[in-house]
Enzyme design. Structure first.
Site, PDB file in Angstrom:
ATOM      1  N   ASN A  25       0.805  -1.220   0.000  1.00 10.55           N
ATOM      2  CA  ASN A  25       0.000   0.000   0.000  1.00 10.55           C
ATOM      3  C   ASN A  25       0.836   1.268   0.000  1.00 10.55           C
ATOM      4  O   ASN A  25       0.305   2.372   0.025  1.00 10.55           O
ATOM      5  CB  ASN A  25      -0.996  -0.026   1.163  1.00 10.55           C
ATOM      6  CG  ASN A  25      -2.120  -0.998   0.876  1.00 10.55           C
ATOM      7  OD1 ASN A  25      -2.269  -1.449  -0.253  1.00 10.55           O
ATOM      8  ND2 ASN A  25      -2.894  -1.329   1.896  1.00 10.55           N
ATOM      9  N   ASP A 121     -16.814  -3.934  -4.421  1.00 10.29           N
ATOM     10  CA  ASP A 121     -16.022  -5.161  -4.253  1.00 10.29           C
ATOM     11  C   ASP A 121     -16.485  -5.909  -3.014  1.00 10.29           C
ATOM     12  O   ASP A 121     -17.519  -5.571  -2.434  1.00 10.29           O
ATOM     13  CB  ASP A 121     -14.521  -4.845  -4.201  1.00 10.29           C
ATOM     14  CG  ASP A 121     -14.147  -3.939  -3.052  1.00 10.29           C
ATOM     15  OD1 ASP A 121     -14.956  -3.798  -2.119  1.00 10.29           O
ATOM     16  OD2 ASP A 121     -13.045  -3.372  -3.093  1.00 10.29           O
TER      17      ASP A 121
HETATM   18  N1  EPU Z   1     -14.605   6.317   1.768  1.00 12.05           N
HETATM   19  C1  EPU Z   1     -15.668   7.068   1.288  1.00 12.05           C
HETATM   20  N2  EPU Z   1     -15.439   7.923   0.256  1.00 12.05           N
HETATM   21  C2  EPU Z   1     -14.218   8.075  -0.304  1.00 12.05           C
HETATM   22  C3  EPU Z   1     -13.137   7.310   0.181  1.00 12.05           C
HETATM   23  C4  EPU Z   1     -13.383   6.435   1.232  1.00 12.05           C
HETATM   24  O1  EPU Z   1     -16.795   6.943   1.779  1.00 12.05           O
HETATM   25  O2  EPU Z   1     -14.086   8.881  -1.233  1.00 12.05           O
HETATM   26  C5  EPU Z   1     -14.826   5.388   2.889  1.00 12.05           C
HETATM   27  C6  EPU Z   1     -14.640   3.944   2.451  1.00 12.05           C
HETATM   28  O3  EPU Z   1     -15.786   3.422   1.828  1.00 12.05           O
HETATM   29  C7  EPU Z   1     -14.320   3.262   3.753  1.00 12.05           C
HETATM   30  C8  EPU Z   1     -13.501   4.329   4.490  1.00 12.05           C
HETATM   31  O4  EPU Z   1     -13.817   5.564   3.853  1.00 12.05           O
HETATM   32  O5  EPU Z   1     -15.480   3.002   4.490  1.00 12.05           O
HETATM   33  C9  EPU Z   1     -12.012   4.114   4.496  1.00 12.05           C
HETATM   34  O6  EPU Z   1     -11.524   3.870   3.223  1.00 12.05           O
HETATM   35  P1  EPU Z   1     -10.127   4.403   2.696  1.00 12.05           P
HETATM   36  O7  EPU Z   1     -10.376   5.391   1.623  1.00 12.05           O
HETATM   37  O8  EPU Z   1      -9.233   4.802   3.820  1.00 12.05           O
HETATM   38  O9  EPU Z   1      -9.553   3.083   2.054  1.00 12.05           O
HETATM   39  P2  EPU Z   1      -8.715   3.027   0.735  1.00 12.05           P
HETATM   40  O10 EPU Z   1      -7.831   4.211   0.687  1.00 12.05           O
HETATM   41  O11 EPU Z   1      -9.604   2.764  -0.431  1.00 12.05           O
HETATM   42  C10 EPU Z   1      -6.641   1.793   1.707  1.00 12.05           C
HETATM   43  C11 EPU Z   1      -5.897   0.509   1.444  1.00 12.05           C
HETATM   44  C12 EPU Z   1      -6.727  -0.672   1.906  1.00 12.05           C
HETATM   45  C13 EPU Z   1      -7.024  -0.499   3.378  1.00 12.05           C
HETATM   46  C14 EPU Z   1      -7.715   0.864   3.627  1.00 12.05           C
HETATM   47  C15 EPU Z   1      -7.941   1.177   5.083  1.00 12.05           C
HETATM   48  C16 EPU Z   1      -4.572   0.995  -0.478  1.00 12.05           C
HETATM   49  C17 EPU Z   1      -4.322   0.732  -1.914  1.00 12.05           C
HETATM   50  N3  EPU Z   1      -5.627   0.383   0.031  1.00 12.05           N
HETATM   51  O12 EPU Z   1      -7.845   1.726   0.955  1.00 12.05           O
HETATM   52  O13 EPU Z   1      -5.926  -1.840   1.732  1.00 12.05           O
HETATM   53  O14 EPU Z   1      -7.863  -1.540   3.814  1.00 12.05           O
HETATM   54  O15 EPU Z   1      -6.909   1.930   3.092  1.00 12.05           O
HETATM   55  O16 EPU Z   1      -6.733   1.259   5.755  1.00 12.05           O
HETATM   56  O17 EPU Z   1      -3.836   1.712   0.168  1.00 12.05           O
HETATM   57  C18 EPU Z   1      -5.461  -4.127   1.226  1.00 12.05           C
HETATM   58  O18 EPU Z   1      -4.272  -3.882   1.305  1.00 12.05           O
HETATM   59  O19 EPU Z   1      -5.892  -5.310   1.101  1.00 12.05           O
HETATM   60  C19 EPU Z   1      -6.447  -3.038   1.279  1.00 12.05           C
HETATM   61  C20 EPU Z   1      -7.704  -3.199   0.942  1.00 12.05           C
END
Ligand code: EPU
Length: 420
Positions: A25, A121
């Protein structure tokens, strides 16, 4: 149809040393950051995982040249603006939703971008509204048509941005957009993950001015141009946690070279509460366990809380603990699909809304099981190693997206796991 399977048999204690890979990540965002300026970037300690291959394909489709310089070192040559194609296709975004992190750097450098909208997903609904709102604040205009979000801007102008939630990738996108914006951008309620700090470190090496990494308030002083980076990726705390969980249930003594306690302090504390002995030393973390696990309640939270990515592995560990644990998911509504698979292995687990109630059982029972996503796949591997008899795990491609040869690394520590 992918037919690779992992054949896993009940295994005894694990012994030896394992080198922790570079963080998935982190590296995906570092690769996206190379779009910010022309020239050859070097990224070291890159894990050889499928998600890196997909990000390489995405950058190549935009005109970058991505090659392995040596094992674990990627060279990325980013073209001049006139040769960069700011489009992320449906085929690639569909394979990896983290592709969305190209949006920020493309808007900064190209002032336009067309990125396929990521679909839902196994974690449930995952919108990108915070990414778009924040980038709109900086001056971008977005429209959605035919499954793509298209952005344009005349120039990006620094603003005070408050994120509704400390979204990890939204913080990445705003950071990468604002480093080339006019004047100062502040990001309040920013994500504090070590991987965000790693991105800041690389941006700083490229000449960006960013303050506050590791806090929830980032301040970015926009600059006119950046220079290519030579950067080493931080170790993968989720891979390290996976080995801690494996040693926790199987017992043994394993040295995790490169693992950083300061990146996973809460997890280490929780695992100690469960009875796993973890000590920090000069090369990483030493993990010891007699294989017995105490029941403990766990809640996932944004960093520095216990990460949602650890949760499937923690549930697998607690499924053979000495009592009842409640595990609460606070980030993703649907991150529970692997629980049906654990139940098929005789685990006693029930879900109630976003809570999982885990009643520890004496034994799990090997079964044919299917990995629904990366971390759930790792959790099923752990469960299969502790289960009586043999398990056949399909959906291995999910595991390979984030883990560099997990099966080989576990086998080297004495686990009975073969790839078929
Ligand atoms: N969310 C929103 N709107 C947005 C963005 C996020 O509602 O525009 C919500 C999401 O639906 C969720 C929460 O905010 O409920 C947190 O999501 P976040 O955006 O922090 O997650 P992400 O950035 O999409 C990254 C990691 C994930 C990890 C999460 C939480 C990467 C590529 N992915 O995802 O990693 O679970 O942060 O720490 O950095 C994995 O490695 O298997 C993985 C899924």
């Amino acid at each position: 149809m992918e037919s690779t399977k992992l054949i896993v048999s009940q295994s005894g204690p694990l012994y030896g040393t394992v080198r922790i890979q570079g963080a998935k990540n982190s590296v995906l965002k570092l690769m996206a950051a190379t779009l910010l300026c022309e020239g050859e970037h070097l990224i070291r300690n890159v894990p050889e995982i499928t998600d890196v291959a997909i990000m390489s394909e995405l950058l190549s489709s935009m005109g970058s040249k991505v090659t392995w310089k040596t094992p674990n070192t990627l060279s990325i040559c980013t073209p001049a603006t006139k040769d960069l194609i700011p489009v992320a296709s449906y085929e690639l975004v569909d394979k990896m939703r983290a592709s969305i992190v190209v949006l920020g750097p493309l808007m900064a450098r190209m002032k336009r971008a067309q990125v396929s909208l990521p679909g839902g997903d196994d974690f449930g609904h995952r919108p990108i509204d915070m990414h778009l709102d924040a980038l709109s604040h900086l001056g971008c205009t977005f429209s959605v048509s035919h499954g793509y979000v298209s952005g344009v801007c005349e120039e990006l102008i620094g603003q005070d941005i408050v994120l509704e939630f400390p979204s990890h990738t939204a913080t990445d996108n705003v950071l990468m957009a604002s480093v080339l914006a006019d004047s100062v951008t502040t990001i309040d309620n920013a994500a504090r993950e070590p991987e965000v700090c790693d991105l800041v470190a690389m941006l700083q090496e490229m000449g960006a001015k960013v303050e506050g990494a590791g806090t929830s308030h980032l301040r970015v002083i926009g600059t006119k141009s950046l220079t290519p980076a030579d950067h080493e990726v931080i170790p993968d705390r989720v891979e390290a946690a996976t080995f801690i969980c494996a040693v926790g249930v199987l017992g043994g003594e394993v040295q995790l070279d490169g693992a950083r306690n300061d990146h996973m302090d809460m997890l280490v504390r929780k695992m100690r509460k469960m009875g796993v002995d973890i000590t920090e030393n000069s090369s990483g973390l030493l993990v010891r366990s007699d294989g017995s696990v105490r029941a403990t309640d766990v809640s996932t939270l944004p960093y520095p809380g216990v990460a949602t990515d650890y949760k499937p592995m923690i549930v697998a560990v607690l499924s053979v603990s000495d009592g009842v644990s409640i595990v609460t998911e606070n980030l993703f509504s649907g991150r529970f699909r692997y629980i049906d698979e654990l139940r098929r292995m005789a685990a006693d687990i029930r879900t109630e809304g976003h809570h999982v109630i885990v009643r520890g059982v004496n034994r799990l029972s090997g079964a044919p099981i299917k990995a629904p996503d990366i971390r759930a796949g790792a959790a099923l591997v752990i469960a299969a190693l502790v289960a009586e008899g043999q398990s056949e795990i399909s959906g291995v491609a999910h595991i390979d997206r984030g883990y560099e040869r997990l099966d080989e690394k576990l086998r080297a520590l004495g686990a009975s796991i073969e790839r078929e």
